[in-house]
Design an enzyme around this catalytic site. Structure first.
Site, short mmCIF file in Angstrom:
data_model
loop_
_atom_site.label_atom_id
_atom_site.label_comp_id
_atom_site.label_asym_id
_atom_site.label_seq_id
_atom_site.Cartn_x
_atom_site.Cartn_y
_atom_site.Cartn_z
N CYS B 161 0.80 -1.23 0.00
CA CYS B 161 0.00 0.00 0.00
C CYS B 161 0.83 1.27 0.00
CB CYS B 161 -0.95 -0.04 1.17
SG CYS B 161 -1.86 -1.59 1.20
N HIS B 294 -2.50 8.15 6.44
CA HIS B 294 -2.80 6.88 5.77
C HIS B 294 -4.20 6.46 6.21
CE1 HIS B 294 -1.96 3.30 3.57
NE2 HIS B 294 -1.96 2.50 4.62
N HIS B 329 -9.72 2.23 0.50
CA HIS B 329 -8.26 2.07 0.48
C HIS B 329 -7.89 1.55 -0.91
CE1 HIS B 329 -4.22 1.42 1.30
NE2 HIS B 329 -4.26 0.55 2.27
#
Lengths: 354, 400, 85
Positions: B161, B294, B329
């Site tokens: 990620c 994040h 996400h």
């Protein structure tokens, strides 16, 4: 520019290369269209509790990186950079296959975690407790070279002093079978020694893990200096010579300065002509070597070439089994590696004795 | 090493918009893109929510001028659309008029197609065009071809990620060190059964709207997106008299070296990444005006990240928000779309709301910004963390 | 119950690939995580799948697993009380 030293090597390949005290002393010949690695005894390197979830690619990489670190005589590094065309694709394949077969039920996390392309670099960092820069490149045949470029840039720009850099890929059934369908892998077995005479399409697929410690400090174990690496997403046969010469020129070198050219011939009748093009023009008076009859072809096969070039310089020997032409090198000091895969992702890597 | 890294173009497609402007409008109007999944027939469809892009593959192909029968993964199609927009905004007419590279981040590569035909490949040759599209580099190669980049540095990063954040970081470093004059950086990932089931096994998917930094957060919503920036050297900006949107001022990459998938309790890797980025930028924590966190809304990430923010900023944590409540996400692309959002924040002096937040976390007194806020911004910090301990921080600034 | 405990030990060894561990080495009240067998959070997720697949027990929250997987004793007791197959 700060020099970048290659202080150590580590290899697990289709030849017995995991023992750094040897250099292709015995050759394993194959008659196949896939060549798996000769596995070291993993138990000697990895405690069972740690090994129980490890994909094969991680095991190979653990051994190869440990050998490189041991030879360089260091325990801590500033950065870990790994190239892998497909990651631990064995686990990815099993995860997809389980999704389909079990209709998305009863799936387990381990396969998925190992499928993450950065799992090798992550697990090496975890094992060493290395909190530094950690990158994973996944770009087909230039995955390893991208890692070299990054490592070299880190050292030259003082972002890191010592970097562990490597390339790893696994040989896995579904990938092999599907790529054989589309002609990327040979349909018939080929004997190692006849690879370049097969005149058939596709390659013989291999696997392996190759790791190196690069540093701004020359260690007693040092093999060579990394002078330059460059990749090209496209490059036509017609433009090859010009680009190779320009690459050498930036290092103030000419073709006469190259003591050995290591070429990536993989026996694919459609794409070996790229190597022939250079072999019969620019490199016609240059000693040439090849290696994919020993390692097989895979995205990070140039890790094997890089290992080979470093070994040749350090041992000052050129094994007969890799010689591609009859020209005997006057010296073994500057080696150029050229590779491409299916006409794309070309790379030039230059190392020199130091 | 004192060169500036100018951002001269941006492109983005996500669940909240098919281009940069649409994304921005959604962010400031509080319009989230989270819904039930419609394009993938998964048994989990009633248990999860996702940030899905509206356009179908056929619509994407049509927009891109690609024949419907051409074998291209959704990952590659999304990349092409976003990168085209970035290149257009940068006013590039000849992409090879200087040393132009491409660095793209992805985690799934062509998995969206491979998982459909995995066994079918052996029955019929109808979909063989997708066989070689599985590997992660394929979408980048197709993107390079689409943009006409030739004889150049084209590579792919996959650090879970944090992939796109690392692509931006590498691009900035290559420009600074003079290896490239221009580089297109970012990432692309499409939704697929592979990641849905993967995250399901980790039990970190929320069955409802994700709620970053909320005490009752239940996990993340997966999203899909592509986002690219055009980075150019001072010389090219001067040569072409480019309008500069912002600068990549700082970057830091570190490894948590704690666990294969979880972040350390006190966010060691995140702290290191932020410290490095601040050092590269020559800024101090008090210079940071906004943090695009994040903030995945998993119990583990938000606690670890929150603690790391407290370690860096002490009792003066600037306004922060996670935009994942809007987009989901987007995995590899998270650092890419959020880079675009960070630059838009700088351009418009606006901080986006952290949607769905109601209850502060028990462990600390951190409150995300929950409404749209106008504020003069000079420096924005963006975090991206991934499996394998990969932690990355980028700092974007108005001035070089 | 002792049959179930034996079965669990075998399954844990197989599922978690604990090659160097034998059934006799796991005592019924040994902690499975941390000090004892040394399992971690990924193993916990693997065990949750095992509960689902082999005993028809679904856990929604991984945190529930902590108590259940304390030892073979606690696991067997939970399964005996909740199994649907």
């Amino acid at each position: 520019m700060k020099p970048v030293y290659i202080n150590s090597v580590g290899s697990v390949s289709a030849q017995k290369t995991f023992d750094n005290s040897e250099f292709l002393n015995e050759i394993t010949e194959y008659n196949a269209s896939t060549v798996p690695v000769i596995a070291p005894n993993y138990k000697e390197y990895i405690p069972p509790a740690a090994a129980r979830r490890m994909a094969r690619g991680i095991k190979m990489s653990t051994v190869s990186s440990k050998n490189a670190l041991t030879e360089a005589g260091i325990e801590n590094i500033d950065a870990i950079i790994v190239g892998t065309g497909l990651g631990c694709i064995g686990d990815s394949e099993r995860f997809v296959s389980d999704i389909i077969k079990n209709d998305e039920q009863f799936l387990t996390p381990t396969r998925f975690i190992q499928s993450s392309h950065n799992t090798v670099a992550g697990q090496i960092a975890l094992g060493l407790g290395c909190k530094g820069h950690n990158f994973t490149f996944v770009h087909s045949a230039v995955s390893f070279e991208s890692s070299l470029i990054d490592a070299k840039m880190m050292i030259e720009n003082d972002e890191a002093g010592t970097v562990l850099v490597g390339g790893v890929d696994e040989l896995v059934d579904h990938h092999v079978e599907t790529h054989r369908l589309i002609g990327h892998i040979k349909k018939e077995p080929v004997a190692s020694q006849e690879l370049l005479q097969s005149k058939t399409e596709g390659m013989v697929m291999g696997e392996g893990a190759h790791f190196f410690v690069l540093s701004n400090q020359k260690a007693p174990s040092c093999y060579a200096e990394l002078l330059a690496v460059k990749t090209f997403n496209t490059l036509s046969k017609e433009r090859l010579e010009e680009n190779v010469l320009a690459f050498l020129e930036r290092q103030q070198l000419g073709i006469d300065d190259i003591d050995l050219a290591i070429l990536g011939n993989n026996g694919d009748v459609n794409f070996d002509p790229y190597y022939d093009q250079l072999g019969t023009s620019l490199f016609k008076d240059t000693p040439q070597a090849y290696y994919k009859h020993l390692s097989g072809e895979f995205d990070t096969a140039t890790g094997f070439a890089f290992w080979l070039a470093n070994k040749i310089i350090k041992t000052q020997t050129l094994p007969e089994v890799v010689q591609l032409n009859a020209i005997v090198p006057a010296k073994l000091e500057t080696i150029l590696i050229y590779n491409q895969y299916r006409g794309e992702n070309h790379s030039l890597t230059l190392i020199r004795k130091c | 090493m004192c060169k500036g890294v100018a951002i001269t173009g941006m492109g983005a497609i996500s669940a909240i918009g098919n281009n940069v402007q649409e994304n921005y409008e959604a962010l400031v109007s509080g319009k989230l893109g989270i819904s039930r999944i419609s394009k993938i027939d998964t048994v989990h469809k009633n248990d999860i929510m996702v940030g899905e892009i509206g356009m179908t593959n056929a619509q994407l192909k049509e927009k891109l001028g690609i024949a419907e029968e051409t074998a291209v993964s959704r990952t590659a199609l999304l990349a092409m659309l976003a990168a085209e927009e970035a290149v257009l905004q940068a006013g590039i007419t000849d992409i090879n008029d200087c040393e132009t590279g491409l660095i793209s981040g992805t985690t799934v590569g062509g998995m969206d197609q491979s998982e459909k035909y995995y066994f079918e490949y052996f029955e019929t040759d109808e979909h063989w065009g997708h066989i070689n599209g599985l590997h992660a580099g394929d979408s980048t190669q197709k993107l390079a071809d689409h943009l006409g980049i030739s004889e150049s540095f084209v590579s792919t990063i996959s650090t879970a990620c944090s992939s796109a954040a690392n692509a931006i970081m590498l691009g900035a470093r290559m420009i600074k060190s003079g290896q490239l004059d221009r580089v297109i950086v970012g990432g692309t990932d499409s939704l697929c059964k592979f990641t849905i089931n993967g995250f399901k096994t980790l039990m970190i998917l929320s069955d409802t709207y994700n709620t970053p930094f909320d005490d009752n957060r239940k996990g993340l919503n997966l999203g899909e997106a592509a986002a690219y920036l055009v980075l150019e050297s001072d010389e090219i900006v001067k040569r072409d008299q480019k309008k500069v949107l912002g600068y990549v001022k700082g970057y830091g990459n570190a490894n948590d070296a704690f666990h294969q998938t979880a972040s350390s309790e006190n966010g060691d890797g995140a702290v290191l990444a932020m410290e490095k980025a601040l050092k590269v930028s020559g800024l101090t924590p008090s210079d940071i005006d906004y943090i695009n966190a994040h903030g995945t809304a998993t119990p583990n990430n938000d606690l670890s990240e929150g603690r790391s923010l407290l370690r860096i900023f002490g009792d003066k944590v600037p306004e922060f928000s996670s935009t994942k409540a809007f987009t989901g996400h987007t995995l590899a692309v998270a650092g890419g779309v959020e880079a675009v959002y960070s630059v838009l924040a700088l351009q418009n002096n606006v901080i986006y709301p952290n949607l769905n937040f109601t209850t502060p976390m028990k462990e600390f007194e951190l409150l995300p910004q929950t409404t749209v806020k106008q504020k003069e911004l000079h420096h924005v910090l963006s975090n991206s963390f991934g499996f394998g301990g990969n932690c990355s921080t980028l700092i974007f600034s108005k001035e070089a | 119950m002792s049959e179930l405990k034996q079965e669990l030990k075998e399954k844990i060894i197989e599922q978690l690939n604990l090659e160097d561990v034998s059934v006799d080495e796991i005592a019924n009240n040994d902690p499975l995580f941390g000090e004892g067998l040394g399992l971690d959070s990924i193993d916990a997720l693997e065990l949750i799948v095992m509960l689902d697949k082999d005993y028809g027990i679904k856990l929604a929250d991984p945190k529930e697993g902590r108590k259940i997987f304390e030892s073979i004793d606690t696991m067997a007791a939970y399964i005996a009380a909740n199994r649907s197959n």
